[in-house]
Scaffold this motif. Structure first.
Motif, PDB file in Angstrom:
ATOM      1  N   SER A 176       0.733  -1.203   0.015  1.00  0.00           N
ATOM      2  CA  SER A 176      -0.096  -0.019   0.001  1.00  0.00           C
ATOM      3  C   SER A 176       0.981   1.414  -0.122  1.00  0.00           C
ATOM      4  CB  SER A 176      -1.032   0.038   1.143  1.00  0.00           C
ATOM      5  OG  SER A 176      -1.495  -1.093   1.077  1.00  0.00           O
ATOM      6  N   LYS A 177       2.158   1.107   0.768  1.00  0.00           N
ATOM      7  CA  LYS A 177       2.756   2.390   0.752  1.00  0.00           C
ATOM      8  C   LYS A 177       3.298   2.715  -0.897  1.00  0.00           C
ATOM      9  CE  LYS A 177       5.108   1.984   5.359  1.00  0.00           C
ATOM     10  NZ  LYS A 177       6.327   1.612   6.025  1.00  0.00           N
ATOM     11  N   VAL A 178       3.670   1.478  -1.672  1.00  0.00           N
ATOM     12  CA  VAL A 178       4.082   2.061  -3.101  1.00  0.00           C
ATOM     13  C   VAL A 178       2.711   2.552  -3.736  1.00  0.00           C
ATOM     14  CG1 VAL A 178       4.683   0.678  -5.156  1.00  0.00           C
ATOM     15  CG2 VAL A 178       5.675  -0.063  -2.985  1.00  0.00           C
ATOM     16  N   ILE A 179       1.491   2.102  -3.724  1.00  0.00           N
ATOM     17  CA  ILE A 179       0.492   2.532  -4.260  1.00  0.00           C
ATOM     18  C   ILE A 179       0.218   3.978  -4.044  1.00  0.00           C
ATOM     19  CG2 ILE A 179      -1.999   2.065  -4.464  1.00  0.00           C
ATOM     20  CD1 ILE A 179      -1.448  -0.820  -4.096  1.00  0.00           C
ATOM     21  N   ALA A 180       0.449   4.266  -2.509  1.00  0.00           N
ATOM     22  CA  ALA A 180       0.141   5.741  -2.035  1.00  0.00           C
ATOM     23  C   ALA A 180       1.096   6.658  -2.637  1.00  0.00           C
ATOM     24  CB  ALA A 180       0.220   5.754  -0.419  1.00  0.00           C
ATOM     25  N   LYS A 181       2.584   6.343  -2.883  1.00  0.00           N
ATOM     26  CA  LYS A 181       3.282   7.163  -3.590  1.00  0.00           C
ATOM     27  C   LYS A 181       2.821   7.326  -5.045  1.00  0.00           C
ATOM     28  CE  LYS A 181       8.373   7.857  -4.566  1.00  0.00           C
ATOM     29  NZ  LYS A 181       7.948   8.056  -5.861  1.00  0.00           N
ATOM     30  N   ASN A 182       2.468   6.415  -5.725  1.00  0.00           N
ATOM     31  CA  ASN A 182       2.150   6.573  -7.041  1.00  0.00           C
ATOM     32  C   ASN A 182       1.171   7.287  -7.299  1.00  0.00           C
ATOM     33  OD1 ASN A 182       4.656   4.851  -7.902  1.00  0.00           O
ATOM     34  ND2 ASN A 182       3.349   3.089  -7.966  1.00  0.00           N
ATOM     35  N   ILE A 183      -0.051   7.313  -6.503  1.00  0.00           N
ATOM     36  CA  ILE A 183      -1.116   8.010  -6.531  1.00  0.00           C
ATOM     37  C   ILE A 183      -0.672   9.449  -6.259  1.00  0.00           C
ATOM     38  CG2 ILE A 183      -3.287   8.686  -5.055  1.00  0.00           C
ATOM     39  CD1 ILE A 183      -3.787   5.844  -4.325  1.00  0.00           C
ATOM     40  N   ASN A 184       0.239   9.745  -5.350  1.00  0.00           N
ATOM     41  CA  ASN A 184       0.598  11.171  -5.067  1.00  0.00           C
ATOM     42  C   ASN A 184       1.225  11.693  -6.308  1.00  0.00           C
ATOM     43  OD1 ASN A 184       1.242  13.488  -3.433  1.00  0.00           O
ATOM     44  ND2 ASN A 184       3.180  12.946  -3.667  1.00  0.00           N
ATOM     45  N   ASP A 185       2.073  10.849  -7.028  1.00  0.00           N
ATOM     46  CA  ASP A 185       2.795  11.116  -8.356  1.00  0.00           C
ATOM     47  C   ASP A 185       2.037  11.338  -9.281  1.00  0.00           C
ATOM     48  OD1 ASP A 185       4.918  11.096  -6.470  1.00  0.00           O
ATOM     49  OD2 ASP A 185       6.052   9.230  -7.227  1.00  0.00           O
ATOM     50  N   ASN A 186       0.849  10.815  -9.368  1.00  0.00           N
ATOM     51  CA  ASN A 186       0.054  11.139 -10.500  1.00  0.00           C
ATOM     52  C   ASN A 186      -0.709  12.302 -10.467  1.00  0.00           C
ATOM     53  OD1 ASN A 186       0.222   8.945 -12.085  1.00  0.00           O
ATOM     54  ND2 ASN A 186      -1.088   7.684 -10.762  1.00  0.00           N
ATOM     55  N   TYR A 187      -0.380  13.176  -9.458  1.00  0.00           N
ATOM     56  CA  TYR A 187      -1.064  14.574  -9.320  1.00  0.00           C
ATOM     57  C   TYR A 187       0.233  15.748  -9.834  1.00  0.00           C
ATOM     58  CZ  TYR A 187      -5.147  13.174  -6.876  1.00  0.00           C
ATOM     59  OH  TYR A 187      -6.213  12.520  -6.640  1.00  0.00           O
ATOM     60  N   ILE A 188       0.114  16.287 -10.946  1.00  0.00           N
ATOM     61  CA  ILE A 188       1.269  16.868 -11.559  1.00  0.00           C
ATOM     62  C   ILE A 188       1.242  18.331 -10.873  1.00  0.00           C
ATOM     63  CG2 ILE A 188       2.051  18.012 -13.502  1.00  0.00           C
ATOM     64  CD1 ILE A 188       1.042  15.825 -15.239  1.00  0.00           C
TER      65      ILE A 188
END
Length: 318
Positions: free
Chosen positions: A195-207
């Motif tokens: 979930s940590k990896v997914i959470a980071k990727n979610i944040n990185d999808n906001y430009i």
């Protein structure tokens, strides 16, 4: 059809094909390179794609200009290409633009094999780079809905916490540990790491902005798991059952039932304060063993309070 645009393999294949077609239509030399650059520029998240694109543009521009100067002055042969690499590689490391190292080297070989180096080649190589990166960026806009995946993981984590605390409430009375306990802890930790990896990727999808809610949520659950581990250690030293233990067991069961995302735990914290006052009003321990067990119960209660406060602070800050 939209779902295919979210698949990384599909995005690589189509973006490379389109980049090559565009480069061919513009009569650019080494048009296949635009496709290679497109493949390398497809990333898992929008923010990472933008960062990689920026670093790659800078690196390739430096590579093209450096190659042009070296090959014009010293000639275009393998020895000079080696000199180019000796200069170019340290530059990319110093500027932290290693993402463009390979592409820059490939573009340099285009000039290396040219029999007539002129300004046209600078335009040709820069255009190949822009085409490849631009097409990849279009496809990078289409990403999988990671929020939905995170929600599934979140529910699994919360269910694991419910099971762990429910088992603890039983263990307080029976002083027996379920045979699946270790596996449950291992699976819970695995869920949190994923979930940590997914959470980071979610944040990185906001430009243009950041969304730290998912990162904060999983950090909160991580801290709670550390607290649960401390609570678990107390079980190794319990050896008697008292009235206080029964009361704490019931309260632990209540906490287990109340584990869900939006619970601010205020009611549970108030109930815990009342429980602590009840303990203080009870008759003092009569033996050393009873005193030691009572102390362990208080420590368990304190850890349980920390577990609830961690959640309360998360709710207040998000």
């Amino acid at each position: 059809m939209i779902k295919y645009f979210k698949d990384k393999t599909f995005k690589m294949a189509v973006s490379a094909t389109i980049a090559i077609i565009i480069a061919n239509a513009m009569n650019l030399h080494f048009s296949v390179t635009a496709g290679i650059i497109a493949i390398l520029s497809v990333q898992d998240t929008k923010k990472e794609a933008l960062k990689v694109a920026g670093r790659r543009v800078i690196a390739t521009t430096i590579a093209i200009l450096l190659s042009f100067v070296l090959y014009i002055i010293l000639g275009n042969n393998p020895v000079i290409f080696g000199i180019f690499l000796v200069i170019f590689i340290p530059i990319t490391k110093y500027l932290k633009i290693e993402d463009g190292l390979v592409v820059g080297a490939v573009l340099s070989t285009h000039l290396l094999t040219s029999s007539n180096i002129n300004l046209y080649w600078i335009l040709n190589e820069e255009t190949l780079t822009v085409i490849g990166i631009s097409i990849a960026m279009v496809f990078n806009l289409y990403t999988e809905s990671l929020e939905d995946i995170f929600e599934i993981k979140k529910e699994e984590i919360e269910e694991s916490y419910r099971r762990i605390l429910s088992d603890m409430s039983v263990t307080l009375i029976t002083r027996t540990v379920p045979i699946y306990e270790q596996k449950l802890f291992i699976n819970t930790e695995k869920l949190i790491n994923e979930s940590k990896v997914i959470a980071k990727n979610i944040n990185d999808n906001y430009i243009l902005k950041s969304n730290y809610y998912y990162i904060n949520y999983i950090n909160m659950r991580t801290m709670q798991l550390d607290t649960i581990r401390r609570m678990k250690k107390h079980f190794l030293r319990f050896n008697m059952t008292y009235e206080q233990t029964v009361i704490l067991s019931r309260f632990t069961k209540d906490v287990a039932k109340e584990i869900y995302e939006n619970n601010d735990c205020i009611n549970l914290i108030n109930k815990l304060d009342s429980l602590r006052k009840t303990y203080q009003a009870m008759e003092l321990p009569k033996t050393r063993e009873e005193f030691e067990n009572r102390a362990l119960l208080f420590q368990f209660l304190n850890d349980l309070e920390e577990f609830l406060i961690i959640k309360k602070e998360f709710i207040e800050s998000n």
